[in-house]
Design a protein around this motif. Structure first.
Motif, PDB file in Angstrom:
ATOM      1  N   ASP A   1       3.672  -8.873  -0.752  1.00 35.68           N
ATOM      2  CA  ASP A   1       5.318  -8.936  -0.412  1.00 35.68           C
ATOM      3  C   ASP A   1       5.483  -7.959   0.714  1.00 35.68           C
ATOM      4  O   ASP A   1       6.271  -8.019   1.764  1.00 35.68           O
ATOM      5  N   ALA A   2       4.798  -6.786   0.751  1.00 35.77           N
ATOM      6  CA  ALA A   2       5.084  -5.586   1.479  1.00 35.77           C
ATOM      7  C   ALA A   2       4.621  -6.286   2.989  1.00 35.77           C
ATOM      8  O   ALA A   2       5.226  -6.012   3.968  1.00 35.77           O
ATOM      9  N   VAL A   3       3.455  -6.879   3.149  1.00 31.88           N
ATOM     10  CA  VAL A   3       2.911  -7.436   4.349  1.00 31.88           C
ATOM     11  C   VAL A   3       3.870  -8.537   4.950  1.00 31.88           C
ATOM     12  O   VAL A   3       4.297  -8.455   5.995  1.00 31.88           O
ATOM     13  N   THR A   4       4.481  -9.273   3.929  1.00 35.44           N
ATOM     14  CA  THR A   4       5.223 -10.178   4.330  1.00 35.44           C
ATOM     15  C   THR A   4       6.704  -9.749   4.897  1.00 35.44           C
ATOM     16  O   THR A   4       7.110 -10.170   5.749  1.00 35.44           O
ATOM     17  N   LEU A   5       6.951  -8.600   4.054  1.00 31.99           N
ATOM     18  CA  LEU A   5       8.424  -8.003   4.454  1.00 31.99           C
ATOM     19  C   LEU A   5       8.173  -7.360   5.867  1.00 31.99           C
ATOM     20  O   LEU A   5       9.372  -6.862   6.435  1.00 31.99           O
ATOM     21  N   ALA A   6       7.266  -6.914   6.089  1.00 37.96           N
ATOM     22  CA  ALA A   6       7.049  -6.015   7.502  1.00 37.96           C
ATOM     23  C   ALA A   6       7.639  -6.351   8.690  1.00 37.96           C
ATOM     24  O   ALA A   6       8.182  -5.449   9.436  1.00 37.96           O
ATOM     25  N   ASP A   7       7.744  -7.712   8.754  1.00 37.81           N
ATOM     26  CA  ASP A   7       8.249  -8.312   9.949  1.00 37.81           C
ATOM     27  C   ASP A   7       9.839  -7.981   9.762  1.00 37.81           C
ATOM     28  O   ASP A   7      10.339  -8.407  11.027  1.00 37.81           O
ATOM     29  N   HIS A   8      10.378  -7.821   8.568  1.00 41.07           N
ATOM     30  CA  HIS A   8      11.922  -7.789   8.576  1.00 41.07           C
ATOM     31  C   HIS A   8      12.641  -6.529   8.233  1.00 41.07           C
ATOM     32  O   HIS A   8      13.780  -6.439   8.116  1.00 41.07           O
ATOM     33  N   VAL A   9      11.561  -5.546   8.105  1.00 39.04           N
ATOM     34  CA  VAL A   9      12.089  -4.151   7.794  1.00 39.04           C
ATOM     35  C   VAL A   9      11.599  -3.150   8.838  1.00 39.04           C
ATOM     36  O   VAL A   9      10.600  -3.480   9.428  1.00 39.04           O
ATOM     37  N   ASP A  10      12.097  -1.934   8.810  1.00 41.21           N
ATOM     38  CA  ASP A  10      11.707  -0.740   9.472  1.00 41.21           C
ATOM     39  C   ASP A  10      10.905   0.183   8.601  1.00 41.21           C
ATOM     40  O   ASP A  10      10.080   0.746   9.042  1.00 41.21           O
ATOM     41  N   THR A  11      11.156   0.189   7.317  1.00 42.14           N
ATOM     42  CA  THR A  11      10.692   0.757   6.307  1.00 42.14           C
ATOM     43  C   THR A  11      10.166   0.114   4.959  1.00 42.14           C
ATOM     44  O   THR A  11      11.304  -0.367   4.604  1.00 42.14           O
ATOM     45  N   VAL A  12       8.960   0.578   4.459  1.00 40.75           N
ATOM     46  CA  VAL A  12       8.744   0.088   3.079  1.00 40.75           C
ATOM     47  C   VAL A  12       8.697   1.417   2.202  1.00 40.75           C
ATOM     48  O   VAL A  12       7.963   2.174   2.561  1.00 40.75           O
ATOM     49  N   VAL A  13       9.417   1.539   1.183  1.00 43.26           N
ATOM     50  CA  VAL A  13       9.247   2.263   0.200  1.00 43.26           C
ATOM     51  C   VAL A  13       8.350   1.800  -0.989  1.00 43.26           C
ATOM     52  O   VAL A  13       8.908   1.042  -1.621  1.00 43.26           O
ATOM     53  N   LEU A  14       7.332   2.440  -1.088  1.00 38.91           N
ATOM     54  CA  LEU A  14       6.537   2.293  -2.493  1.00 38.91           C
ATOM     55  C   LEU A  14       6.743   3.143  -3.422  1.00 38.91           C
ATOM     56  O   LEU A  14       6.269   4.286  -3.256  1.00 38.91           O
ATOM     57  N   CYS A  15       7.451   2.782  -4.538  1.00 36.63           N
ATOM     58  CA  CYS A  15       7.653   3.673  -5.727  1.00 36.63           C
ATOM     59  C   CYS A  15       6.334   3.245  -6.786  1.00 36.63           C
ATOM     60  O   CYS A  15       6.508   2.658  -7.708  1.00 36.63           O
ATOM     61  N   THR A  16       5.266   4.259  -6.387  1.00 34.12           N
ATOM     62  CA  THR A  16       4.188   4.078  -7.135  1.00 34.12           C
ATOM     63  C   THR A  16       3.353   5.278  -7.029  1.00 34.12           C
ATOM     64  O   THR A  16       3.262   5.904  -6.005  1.00 34.12           O
ATOM     65  N   GLY A  17       2.422   5.694  -7.897  1.00 37.23           N
ATOM     66  CA  GLY A  17       1.333   6.692  -7.556  1.00 37.23           C
ATOM     67  C   GLY A  17      -0.022   6.267  -7.319  1.00 37.23           C
ATOM     68  O   GLY A  17      -0.957   6.884  -7.257  1.00 37.23           O
ATOM     69  N   ASP A  18      -0.105   4.844  -7.462  1.00 35.47           N
ATOM     70  CA  ASP A  18      -1.467   4.200  -7.439  1.00 35.47           C
ATOM     71  C   ASP A  18      -2.305   4.452  -6.008  1.00 35.47           C
ATOM     72  O   ASP A  18      -1.631   3.798  -5.003  1.00 35.47           O
ATOM     73  N   GLY A  19      -3.171   4.838  -5.899  1.00 39.64           N
ATOM     74  CA  GLY A  19      -3.978   5.294  -4.663  1.00 39.64           C
ATOM     75  C   GLY A  19      -4.438   3.749  -4.168  1.00 39.64           C
ATOM     76  O   GLY A  19      -4.856   3.863  -3.062  1.00 39.64           O
ATOM     77  N   ASP A  20      -4.556   3.022  -4.871  1.00 39.18           N
ATOM     78  CA  ASP A  20      -5.040   1.495  -4.316  1.00 39.18           C
ATOM     79  C   ASP A  20      -4.003   1.204  -2.952  1.00 39.18           C
ATOM     80  O   ASP A  20      -4.508   0.050  -2.505  1.00 39.18           O
ATOM     81  N   PHE A  21      -2.910   1.694  -3.253  1.00 38.97           N
ATOM     82  CA  PHE A  21      -2.025   1.136  -2.275  1.00 38.97           C
ATOM     83  C   PHE A  21      -2.300   2.088  -0.557  1.00 38.97           C
ATOM     84  O   PHE A  21      -1.374   1.770   0.214  1.00 38.97           O
ATOM     85  N   SER A  22      -2.926   3.007  -0.691  1.00 35.75           N
ATOM     86  CA  SER A  22      -3.313   3.723   0.568  1.00 35.75           C
ATOM     87  C   SER A  22      -3.704   2.558   1.603  1.00 35.75           C
ATOM     88  O   SER A  22      -3.390   3.010   2.644  1.00 35.75           O
ATOM     89  N   ARG A  23      -4.614   1.645   1.309  1.00 40.03           N
ATOM     90  CA  ARG A  23      -5.048   0.884   2.550  1.00 40.03           C
ATOM     91  C   ARG A  23      -3.947   0.196   2.840  1.00 40.03           C
ATOM     92  O   ARG A  23      -3.624  -0.268   4.228  1.00 40.03           O
ATOM     93  N   LEU A  24      -2.679  -0.283   2.061  1.00 35.74           N
ATOM     94  CA  LEU A  24      -1.859  -1.131   2.542  1.00 35.74           C
ATOM     95  C   LEU A  24      -0.805  -0.050   3.550  1.00 35.74           C
ATOM     96  O   LEU A  24      -0.356  -0.703   4.400  1.00 35.74           O
ATOM     97  N   CYS A  25      -0.782   1.069   3.188  1.00 36.05           N
ATOM     98  CA  CYS A  25      -0.165   2.068   4.016  1.00 36.05           C
ATOM     99  C   CYS A  25      -0.524   2.105   5.205  1.00 36.05           C
ATOM    100  O   CYS A  25       0.139   2.020   6.385  1.00 36.05           O
TER     101      CYS A  25
END
Length: 165
Positions: free
Chosen positions: A99-123
């Motif tokens: 969802d984050a990758v899909t939304l990236a073309d439509h937003v300026d900012t993505v706020v990830l509400c999680t503490g999960d380190g698995d999302f660092s690569r996504l960042c």
């Protein structure tokens, strides 16, 4: 680094399982998702707010899912899987990332509400695509690599009275 300004289009992706377990293990309290959404948006233009939840057949979960919708979140619900050995698994890492990758073309900012380190690569990926990435979670339950990978991090533990019910 891009500062926050009112014209920014924001997507808020909330890993409800991660926040729930963090709040319960650290404080034995529930998360105030209305406050989470307000702080994530910070007066900017909300494009999408999605909460990723797991259905575990507990009595109060349907009212929780309804409350998330009332607050302004879309809910994506996944049933918990029970394996032959009795172990259970359910997470939304891949779904949130897609969802984050899909939304990236439509937003300026993505706020990830999680503490999960698995999302660092996504960042790293989103930032490479020119998207500002903010993370918010309870600091003691947040992976260092996520904090380092995001443009900014809001430690919800610093404002317990705001983010906990």
């Amino acid at each position: 680094m891009v500062d926050i300004h009112p014209g920014q289009r924001v997507a808020v992706l909330a890993d409800a399982q991660n926040l729930y377990h963090s709040a319960h293990s650290l404080y034995s309290r529930n998360v105030d998702y209305s406050a989470v959404l307000d702080k994530a948006v910070q007066g900017r233009e909300l494009t999408r707010a999605i909460s990723y939840v797991i259905r575990a057949d507990s009595p109060e979960e349907e009212s929780f899912f309804d409350a998330l919708v009332d607050i302004g979140f879309e809910t994506k619900i996944k049933d918990i899987k029970t394996f032959g050995d009795g172990s259970k698994k359910a997470d939304w890492d891949v779904g949130m990332s897609l969802d984050a990758v899909t939304l990236a073309d439509h937003v300026d900012t993505v706020v990830l509400c999680t503490g999960d380190g698995d999302f660092s690569r996504l960042c790293h990926h989103l930032r490479h695509e020119g998207v500002r990435v903010e993370a918010m979670a309870f600091g003691a339950a947040t992976a260092d690599e996520l904090v380092e990978a995001a443009d900014s991090f809001i430690d919800m533990s610093e404002r317990e009275e705001t983010f906990l019910l």
